[in-house]
Scaffold this motif. Structure first.
Motif, PDB file in Angstrom:
ATOM      1  N   PHE A  46       0.850  -1.183   0.000  1.00 47.73           N
ATOM      2  CA  PHE A  46       0.000   0.000   0.000  1.00 47.73           C
ATOM      3  C   PHE A  46       0.885   1.231   0.000  1.00 47.73           C
ATOM      4  O   PHE A  46       1.768   1.365   0.840  1.00 47.73           O
ATOM      5  CB  PHE A  46      -0.907   0.006   1.235  1.00 47.73           C
ATOM      6  CG  PHE A  46      -1.943   1.097   1.227  1.00 47.73           C
ATOM      7  CD1 PHE A  46      -3.054   1.006   0.416  1.00 47.73           C
ATOM      8  CD2 PHE A  46      -1.795   2.212   2.034  1.00 47.73           C
ATOM      9  CE1 PHE A  46      -4.014   2.007   0.414  1.00 47.73           C
ATOM     10  CE2 PHE A  46      -2.752   3.214   2.044  1.00 47.73           C
ATOM     11  CZ  PHE A  46      -3.858   3.111   1.224  1.00 47.73           C
ATOM     12  N   ASP A  47       0.666   2.125  -0.961  1.00 47.69           N
ATOM     13  CA  ASP A  47       1.440   3.355  -1.074  1.00 47.69           C
ATOM     14  C   ASP A  47       0.502   4.542  -1.057  1.00 47.69           C
ATOM     15  O   ASP A  47      -0.561   4.518  -1.694  1.00 47.69           O
ATOM     16  CB  ASP A  47       2.244   3.384  -2.375  1.00 47.69           C
ATOM     17  CG  ASP A  47       3.529   2.591  -2.281  1.00 47.69           C
ATOM     18  OD1 ASP A  47       4.212   2.700  -1.256  1.00 47.69           O
ATOM     19  OD2 ASP A  47       3.845   1.862  -3.234  1.00 47.69           O
ATOM     20  N   THR A  97      -6.505   2.387  -7.094  1.00 44.91           N
ATOM     21  CA  THR A  97      -5.618   3.533  -7.238  1.00 44.91           C
ATOM     22  C   THR A  97      -6.436   4.818  -7.352  1.00 44.91           C
ATOM     23  O   THR A  97      -7.584   4.809  -7.819  1.00 44.91           O
ATOM     24  CB  THR A  97      -4.720   3.397  -8.478  1.00 44.91           C
ATOM     25  OG1 THR A  97      -5.530   3.339  -9.659  1.00 44.91           O
ATOM     26  CG2 THR A  97      -3.873   2.143  -8.389  1.00 44.91           C
ATOM     27  N   TYR A  98      -5.811   5.915  -6.942  1.00 44.32           N
ATOM     28  CA  TYR A  98      -6.504   7.197  -6.918  1.00 44.32           C
ATOM     29  C   TYR A  98      -5.474   8.307  -7.008  1.00 44.32           C
ATOM     30  O   TYR A  98      -4.459   8.295  -6.308  1.00 44.32           O
ATOM     31  CB  TYR A  98      -7.302   7.313  -5.615  1.00 44.32           C
ATOM     32  CG  TYR A  98      -8.009   8.624  -5.400  1.00 44.32           C
ATOM     33  CD1 TYR A  98      -9.153   8.957  -6.124  1.00 44.32           C
ATOM     34  CD2 TYR A  98      -7.543   9.528  -4.448  1.00 44.32           C
ATOM     35  CE1 TYR A  98      -9.816  10.161  -5.896  1.00 44.32           C
ATOM     36  CE2 TYR A  98      -8.201  10.723  -4.212  1.00 44.32           C
ATOM     37  CZ  TYR A  98      -9.334  11.037  -4.946  1.00 44.32           C
ATOM     38  OH  TYR A  98      -9.981  12.226  -4.722  1.00 44.32           O
ATOM     39  N   ARG A  99      -5.727   9.252  -7.921  1.00 40.70           N
ATOM     40  CA  ARG A  99      -4.838  10.404  -8.052  1.00 40.70           C
ATOM     41  C   ARG A  99      -5.700  11.659  -8.169  1.00 40.70           C
ATOM     42  O   ARG A  99      -6.666  11.682  -8.931  1.00 40.70           O
ATOM     43  CB  ARG A  99      -3.952  10.288  -9.294  1.00 40.70           C
ATOM     44  CG  ARG A  99      -3.027   9.083  -9.314  1.00 40.70           C
ATOM     45  CD  ARG A  99      -2.222   9.042 -10.595  1.00 40.70           C
ATOM     46  NE  ARG A  99      -1.361   7.874 -10.658  1.00 40.70           N
ATOM     47  CZ  ARG A  99      -0.503   7.633 -11.655  1.00 40.70           C
ATOM     48  NH1 ARG A  99      -0.414   8.482 -12.665  1.00 40.70           N
ATOM     49  NH2 ARG A  99       0.248   6.562 -11.638  1.00 40.70           N
ATOM     50  N   LYS A 100      -5.300  12.687  -7.449  1.00 40.15           N
ATOM     51  CA  LYS A 100      -6.050  13.931  -7.487  1.00 40.15           C
ATOM     52  C   LYS A 100      -5.103  15.094  -7.240  1.00 40.15           C
ATOM     53  O   LYS A 100      -4.228  15.032  -6.365  1.00 40.15           O
ATOM     54  CB  LYS A 100      -7.146  13.924  -6.412  1.00 40.15           C
ATOM     55  CG  LYS A 100      -7.851  15.269  -6.216  1.00 40.15           C
ATOM     56  CD  LYS A 100      -8.764  15.210  -5.000  1.00 40.15           C
ATOM     57  CE  LYS A 100      -9.339  16.573  -4.654  1.00 40.15           C
ATOM     58  NZ  LYS A 100     -10.201  16.514  -3.459  1.00 40.15           N
ATOM     59  N   LEU A 119       2.389   5.433  -7.487  1.00 37.53           N
ATOM     60  CA  LEU A 119       2.911   6.761  -7.169  1.00 37.53           C
ATOM     61  C   LEU A 119       3.945   7.230  -8.187  1.00 37.53           C
ATOM     62  O   LEU A 119       4.830   8.028  -7.871  1.00 37.53           O
ATOM     63  CB  LEU A 119       3.532   6.761  -5.768  1.00 37.53           C
ATOM     64  CG  LEU A 119       2.626   6.364  -4.604  1.00 37.53           C
ATOM     65  CD1 LEU A 119       3.333   6.606  -3.283  1.00 37.53           C
ATOM     66  CD2 LEU A 119       1.307   7.117  -4.639  1.00 37.53           C
ATOM     67  N   GLY A 120       3.834   6.782  -9.439  1.00 30.79           N
ATOM     68  CA  GLY A 120       4.825   7.149 -10.442  1.00 30.79           C
ATOM     69  C   GLY A 120       4.944   8.640 -10.667  1.00 30.79           C
ATOM     70  O   GLY A 120       6.016   9.139 -11.023  1.00 30.79           O
ATOM     71  N   ASP A 125       2.002  12.081 -16.379  1.00 28.46           N
ATOM     72  CA  ASP A 125       3.406  12.237 -16.767  1.00 28.46           C
ATOM     73  C   ASP A 125       4.261  12.109 -15.528  1.00 28.46           C
ATOM     74  O   ASP A 125       4.119  12.892 -14.594  1.00 28.46           O
ATOM     75  CB  ASP A 125       3.615  13.600 -17.430  1.00 28.46           C
ATOM     76  CG  ASP A 125       5.080  13.842 -17.827  1.00 28.46           C
ATOM     77  OD1 ASP A 125       5.855  12.878 -17.793  1.00 28.46           O
ATOM     78  OD2 ASP A 125       5.407  14.992 -18.163  1.00 28.46           O
ATOM     79  N   ASP A 126       5.165  11.142 -15.515  1.00 25.08           N
ATOM     80  CA  ASP A 126       5.956  10.927 -14.298  1.00 25.08           C
ATOM     81  C   ASP A 126       7.110  11.911 -14.195  1.00 25.08           C
ATOM     82  O   ASP A 126       7.831  11.924 -13.186  1.00 25.08           O
ATOM     83  CB  ASP A 126       6.467   9.482 -14.184  1.00 25.08           C
ATOM     84  CG  ASP A 126       7.463   9.100 -15.279  1.00 25.08           C
ATOM     85  OD1 ASP A 126       7.935  10.000 -16.010  1.00 25.08           O
ATOM     86  OD2 ASP A 126       7.762   7.907 -15.391  1.00 25.08           O
ATOM     87  N   GLY A 127       7.316  12.704 -15.211  1.00 24.81           N
ATOM     88  CA  GLY A 127       8.337  13.751 -15.119  1.00 24.81           C
ATOM     89  C   GLY A 127       9.721  13.237 -14.866  1.00 24.81           C
ATOM     90  O   GLY A 127      10.594  13.935 -14.378  1.00 24.81           O
ATOM     91  N   GLY A 128       9.975  11.971 -15.200  1.00 26.72           N
ATOM     92  CA  GLY A 128      11.284  11.404 -14.973  1.00 26.72           C
ATOM     93  C   GLY A 128      11.535  10.949 -13.573  1.00 26.72           C
ATOM     94  O   GLY A 128      12.655  10.648 -13.197  1.00 26.72           O
TER      95      GLY A 128
END
Length: 404
Positions: A326-327, A352-355, A372-373, A400-403
């Motif tokens: 879990f992250d 998964t969830y991103r906001k 969490l990329g 976009d993981d931005g590297g």
């Protein structure tokens, strides 16, 4: 090093140990004084020790050159020396308080026995001794009640469940980790815990601890319902440990007051970490504590321009382990105000969830659960507080993981 130039650091936690080690690397050796019998360790990883994933020695920190075990009981500012519980004295030229914080023990009936000792089976969860005592007590099938549903309570409940305990988590607020997360992310944390068998009760206040023969047997909730239990874990937050500073007459207001040089009201004494209050803020997190230690190490080693101007801190929770990883990461303001732009991606199947929340073309907050990329790129955009590029959809912030 003579006593009039000697740097002494009280407190061997993350901040104190980092400061002492960095000073040594910069050619200004310091004496680190800590009262725990264990060598300095990473407190952030105690839940992983409790879960059985790490042995205690795995989370040990690199030891500075000078480390002494002693409990400091007083500061003689006029003579610039410390009094210790064993009667010894330690001279200093520059003193750094890195005394950390104490666990908050809630005002529950029956919590304290004679001498304000916790009953058998009731544990705080702050130190290595707390962790080892709890680890020794837990066994498959043991009943455990965790009081508090913040970051520490969630970590402790998960670790106990992984060890096979029957865990009930009682959270007084309406949802888990309400200070860091929005409701959607809180629900994913809840799902993770329930998948592990944790029974979660929100808007639930524990009011009473019942003991028999000095050992806990149950807790009573505010509605009168009693939960039989073998263990109680108190995860109700922490409070800056400022007793030494107060007795020495230093300025304290919810934490030891420090300026941008992390200097207290005494020019020969500095403070870093959980005990320090800088620009109105006591952070209570590892990231700011380490940044303060780095800034103060540079200053004390001769960099007259070194300053600490604050930290935009990110909360990170990584709970590894076979079958139930879990992250989570959260920063800034995860709840939007009227007029803010919000971008949200959720995958219920994968959990998964991103906001992110954007205000006036600036990233002001976000929360990520699961993959969490993108966290590195998002954190850099947030910490920089620069206007976001005007071209391209806001969705690219989450894809976009931005590297990183």
């Amino acid at each position: 090093m003579t006593s009039n130039t000697r740097v002494v650091v009280i407190g061997a936690g993350l901040a104190g140990a980092r400061l002492a080690r960095r000073l040594g690397e910069l050619g200004t050796p310091a004496l680190l004084v800590g009262e725990e019998e264990h060598r300095p360790y990473n407190r952030v990883l105690l839940a992983e020790v409790l879960a059985g994933r790490y042995a205690p020695e795995v989370i040990a920190l690199p030891a500075p050159a000078g480390h002494r075990r002693a409990r400091v009981t007083g500061i003689d500012r006029a003579a610039r020396r410390l009094r210790c519980a064993d009667g010894s004295l330690i001279a200093y030229g520059t003193l750094v308080l890195a005394t950390g914080s104490n666990p908050v023990l809630p005002p529950l009936r029956g919590l304290f026995g004679p001498g304000r000792r916790l009953p058998e089976g009731v544990h705080a969860f702050r130190t290595m001794d707390d962790c080892l005592g709890l680890s020794k007590a837990v066994r498959p099938g043991a009943r455990a009640v965790v009081v508090g549903g913040g970051l520490l309570g969630v970590s402790a409940a998960r670790a106990l469940a992984v060890r096979g305990a029957q865990v009930v988590l009682a959270q007084q607020a309406e949802r888990l980790m309400e200070r860091q997360l929005d409701p959607d992310a809180s629900r994913l944390v809840l799902r993770h815990l329930t998948d592990l068998g944790v029974e979660v009760h929100t808007e639930c206040r524990v009011r009473d601890v019942r003991c028999v023969g000095g050992a806990v047997r149950s807790v009573e909730l505010a509605d009168g319902y009693a939960l039989d239990t073998d263990l109680v874990v108190l995860a109700c937050g922490v409070r800056p440990r400022t007793g030494l500073a107060e007795r020495a007459g230093l300025a304290v207001r919810g934490g030891v007051l420090v300026d941008d040089e992390l200097r207290t009201s005494d020019p020969h004494i500095h403070a870093v970490g959980d005990c320090a209050r800088h620009d109105g803020t006591v952070y209570g997190l590892a990231g700011p504590a380490l940044e303060q230690a780095e800034a103060l190490a540079a200053l004390l080693a001769g960099d007259a321009g070194a300053r600490y101007t604050g930290t935009r801190s990110l909360t990170r929770l990584t709970l590894a382990g076979t079958g139930h990883p879990f992250d989570l990461a959260a920063f800034g303001e995860p709840e939007a105000r009227p007029g803010d732009d919000v971008v949200r991606l959720a995958d219920a199947t994968r959990g998964t969830y991103r906001k992110v929340v954007v205000r006036d073309d600036r990233l002001v907050g976000g929360v990520l659960v699961g993959e969490l990329g993108t966290v590195g790129a998002l954190a850099r955009a947030w910490e920089g507080a620069e206007p976001l590029p005007s071209s391209g959809p806001l969705l690219h912030l989450l894809t976009d993981d931005g590297g990183s």
